[in-house]
Write a protein that holds these residues in place. Structure first.
Motif, short mmCIF file in Angstrom:
data_model
loop_
_atom_site.label_atom_id
_atom_site.label_comp_id
_atom_site.label_asym_id
_atom_site.label_seq_id
_atom_site.Cartn_x
_atom_site.Cartn_y
_atom_site.Cartn_z
N ALA A 105 0.83 -1.21 0.00
CA ALA A 105 0.00 0.00 0.00
C ALA A 105 0.86 1.25 0.00
CB ALA A 105 -0.93 0.00 1.22
N MET A 106 1.96 1.22 0.73
CA MET A 106 2.86 2.37 0.80
C MET A 106 3.45 2.69 -0.57
SD MET A 106 6.39 2.78 3.01
CE MET A 106 7.24 1.53 2.03
N LEU A 107 3.89 1.66 -1.29
CA LEU A 107 4.47 1.89 -2.61
C LEU A 107 3.42 2.37 -3.61
CD1 LEU A 107 6.95 -1.11 -2.92
CD2 LEU A 107 7.49 1.29 -2.52
N CYS A 108 2.21 1.82 -3.52
CA CYS A 108 1.12 2.31 -4.39
C CYS A 108 0.85 3.78 -4.11
CB CYS A 108 -0.15 1.48 -4.16
SG CYS A 108 -0.09 -0.18 -4.83
N TRP A 109 0.85 4.13 -2.85
CA TRP A 109 0.60 5.53 -2.46
C TRP A 109 1.71 6.44 -2.98
CZ3 TRP A 109 3.05 8.63 1.52
CH2 TRP A 109 2.36 9.80 1.83
N LEU A 110 2.95 5.98 -2.86
CA LEU A 110 4.08 6.79 -3.32
C LEU A 110 4.05 7.00 -4.82
CD1 LEU A 110 6.96 5.32 -1.12
CD2 LEU A 110 6.04 7.64 -1.01
N TYR A 111 3.67 5.97 -5.57
CA TYR A 111 3.69 6.08 -7.02
C TYR A 111 2.41 6.68 -7.60
CZ TYR A 111 8.08 3.59 -7.76
OH TYR A 111 9.40 3.23 -7.78
N PHE A 112 1.27 6.33 -7.02
CA PHE A 112 0.00 6.69 -7.66
C PHE A 112 -0.88 7.61 -6.82
CE2 PHE A 112 0.88 2.13 -8.90
CZ PHE A 112 1.52 2.46 -10.08
N LYS A 114 -1.46 10.83 -3.75
CA LYS A 114 -1.02 12.21 -3.54
C LYS A 114 0.04 12.25 -2.45
CE LYS A 114 -3.58 14.40 -6.50
NZ LYS A 114 -2.98 15.20 -7.59
N SER A 115 1.04 11.39 -2.59
CA SER A 115 2.04 11.22 -1.55
C SER A 115 2.88 12.47 -1.33
CB SER A 115 2.95 10.04 -1.91
OG SER A 115 3.46 10.18 -3.23
N PHE A 116 3.42 13.03 -2.39
CA PHE A 116 4.29 14.19 -2.23
C PHE A 116 3.50 15.38 -1.68
CE2 PHE A 116 6.77 11.68 -5.23
CZ PHE A 116 8.05 11.82 -4.71
N GLU A 121 2.41 18.97 2.81
CA GLU A 121 1.42 19.59 3.69
C GLU A 121 1.74 19.31 5.16
OE1 GLU A 121 -2.10 18.99 0.37
OE2 GLU A 121 -2.10 17.79 2.20
N HIS A 122 2.12 18.07 5.47
CA HIS A 122 2.47 17.74 6.85
C HIS A 122 3.67 18.56 7.32
CE1 HIS A 122 -0.40 14.70 7.77
NE2 HIS A 122 0.04 13.82 6.89
N CYS A 123 4.67 18.69 6.45
CA CYS A 123 5.84 19.48 6.81
C CYS A 123 5.47 20.94 7.02
CB CYS A 123 6.91 19.36 5.73
SG CYS A 123 7.75 17.77 5.67
N GLU A 124 4.59 21.45 6.18
CA GLU A 124 4.18 22.85 6.31
C GLU A 124 3.39 23.07 7.60
OE1 GLU A 124 3.71 26.93 5.15
OE2 GLU A 124 5.18 25.32 4.86
N GLU A 125 2.53 22.11 7.95
CA GLU A 125 1.78 22.22 9.21
C GLU A 125 2.73 22.21 10.40
OE1 GLU A 125 -1.01 19.05 9.15
OE2 GLU A 125 -2.43 20.07 7.83
N LEU A 126 3.73 21.33 10.35
CA LEU A 126 4.71 21.29 11.44
C LEU A 126 5.51 22.59 11.50
CD1 LEU A 126 6.05 17.64 11.11
CD2 LEU A 126 4.71 18.57 12.99
N ARG A 127 5.89 23.10 10.32
CA ARG A 127 6.69 24.32 10.28
C ARG A 127 5.94 25.50 10.91
NH1 ARG A 127 7.53 28.80 7.46
NH2 ARG A 127 5.66 28.48 6.21
N ARG A 128 4.62 25.48 10.82
CA ARG A 128 3.83 26.59 11.36
C ARG A 128 3.42 26.37 12.82
NH1 ARG A 128 -0.19 29.02 6.76
NH2 ARG A 128 1.27 28.99 5.01
N THR A 129 3.79 25.24 13.38
CA THR A 129 3.44 24.98 14.78
C THR A 129 4.19 25.94 15.69
OG1 THR A 129 3.12 22.63 14.29
CG2 THR A 129 3.40 23.23 16.60
N LEU A 147 11.51 17.52 -1.20
CA LEU A 147 10.39 16.72 -1.70
C LEU A 147 9.91 17.22 -3.06
CD1 LEU A 147 8.31 16.28 1.58
CD2 LEU A 147 9.30 14.41 0.23
N ILE A 148 9.76 18.52 -3.17
CA ILE A 148 9.29 19.09 -4.44
C ILE A 148 10.32 18.87 -5.54
CG2 ILE A 148 8.72 21.25 -5.61
CD1 ILE A 148 7.42 22.19 -2.99
N ALA A 149 11.57 19.15 -5.24
CA ALA A 149 12.62 18.98 -6.25
C ALA A 149 12.74 17.53 -6.70
CB ALA A 149 13.96 19.47 -5.69
N ARG A 150 12.67 16.61 -5.74
CA ARG A 150 12.81 15.19 -6.10
C ARG A 150 11.61 14.69 -6.91
NH1 ARG A 150 16.39 11.59 -4.11
NH2 ARG A 150 17.63 13.50 -4.01
#
Length: 322
Positions: A105-112, A114-116, A121-129, A147-150
């Protein structure tokens, strides 16, 4: 990383197997995706534990990387993954899955999935904490950039898609949602107006299929499966191009009726974006280049469209034999 451990043909076959698993285990995949969407980050914790199990020094390496500040690579972590034969371990768990393993399931999520987008979004939420200090906020900022660059480098996302997602995030944080919603409603209303004496002739999706498509219901199901995880404006533009190249559509079909047919068919489960965005993406993908080629014929876009064509036409051709 997995694609580096395989030849191109083997890599494409692996992704096809992931799609098969995804279709055969919709509830399991949906549960994993939901866990990655929750604010408590339960899914992220599960993935982290999986990473530590597969790469024993993962926690130490990530801590060291965070101490670098605005890092722009994770070469040390990638090298550790290679040293621990991570790619082959993941492939092995997919080919011979262990009960309860999150890997397929993890690999399906990463490839297909909205993983990135979810990770950013999680990183941005943490950054604003408010409780986070500058050290943690710098780490989150660097992670977002990486993440975006990769994702762009791997051909899994485009800059245009990230720009659209950035605007969606900004809108969600703003006080302009009601204005945006009313503007969209007004556009839809205007689009639905008919000129006097010219009643609109709408067609269903299956009515748009070419007469040579021998199994329209199966093709309709395949399109629905694709749209469950791929429904941005670029995704839908790629889908239309793939259907056209496979000659599964009666040509020509403009963007608006095609989009409206998708909305009518799948709109209850999937949000189909406005045709304006699809038209922009379609125009970009079909923009002519040198030597008679277009954007869709080169690089990541060509790969993405070929994958869609392979998915839509796998097992047996939908076209009846001539």
């Amino acid at each position: 990383m997995i694609n580096k451990a395989m030849g191109q043909a083997e890599y494409e076959a692996f992704k096809a197997k992931l799609r098969e698993w995804m279709e055969a285990h919709p509830e399991e995949y949906a549960a994993f995706e939901e866990s990655m969407n929750t604010r408590d980050m339960a899914g992220c914790q599960a993935v982290l534990l999986q990473a530590i199990a597969l790469i024993p020094q993962y926690r130490k390496l990530t801590a060291a990387k965070a101490n670098e500040g605005l890092f722009n690579h994770v070469n040390e972590i990638e090298q550790a993954a290679q040293d621990n034969d991570l790619a082959r371990k993941l492939i092995g768990e997919c080919e011979q899955p262990v009960a309860g393993s999150p890997v397929p399931a993890m690999l399906c999520w990463l490839y297909f999935g909205k993983s990135f987008e979810r990770m950013v979004e999680h990183c941005e939420e943490l950054r604003r904490t408010p409780e986070l200090g500058y050290f943690q906020k710098i780490t989150m900022s660097a992670t977002i950039r990486l993440l975006i660059a990769r994702s762009i480098k791997l051909g899994l996302r485009t800059r245009e898609e990230w720009k659209a997602h950035r605007e969606a995030m900004r809108l969600a944080e703003s006080d302009q949602v009601l204005d945006w919603a009313m503007e969209e409603s007004s556009s839809d209303k205007n689009d639905s107006k008919r000129k006097p004496g010219r009643p609109g002739a709408t067609r269903s999706l299956t009515e748009m299929f070419a007469p040579t498509v021998s199994r329209p219901e199966e093709l309709r199901r395949k399109i629905g499966t694709y749209l469950l995880t791929r429904h941005t404006q670029t995704d839908i533009a790629r889908l239309k191009i793939a259907l056209e190249e496979l000659r599964y559509l009666t040509l020509p079909i403009p963007i608006k009726p095609f989009r409206d047919a998708l909305q009518e068919e799948y709109g209850r489960e999937i949000r189909i974006v406005h045709e304006r965005g699809i038209q922009e993406a379609y125009s970009r993908l079909t923009e002519p280049l040198l030597a008679g080629k277009s954007v869709r014929d080169r690089g990541p876009e060509a790969v993405a469209i070929r994958e869609i064509k392979d998915f839509l036409s796998e097992t047996n051709s939908f076209n009846s034999s001539e």
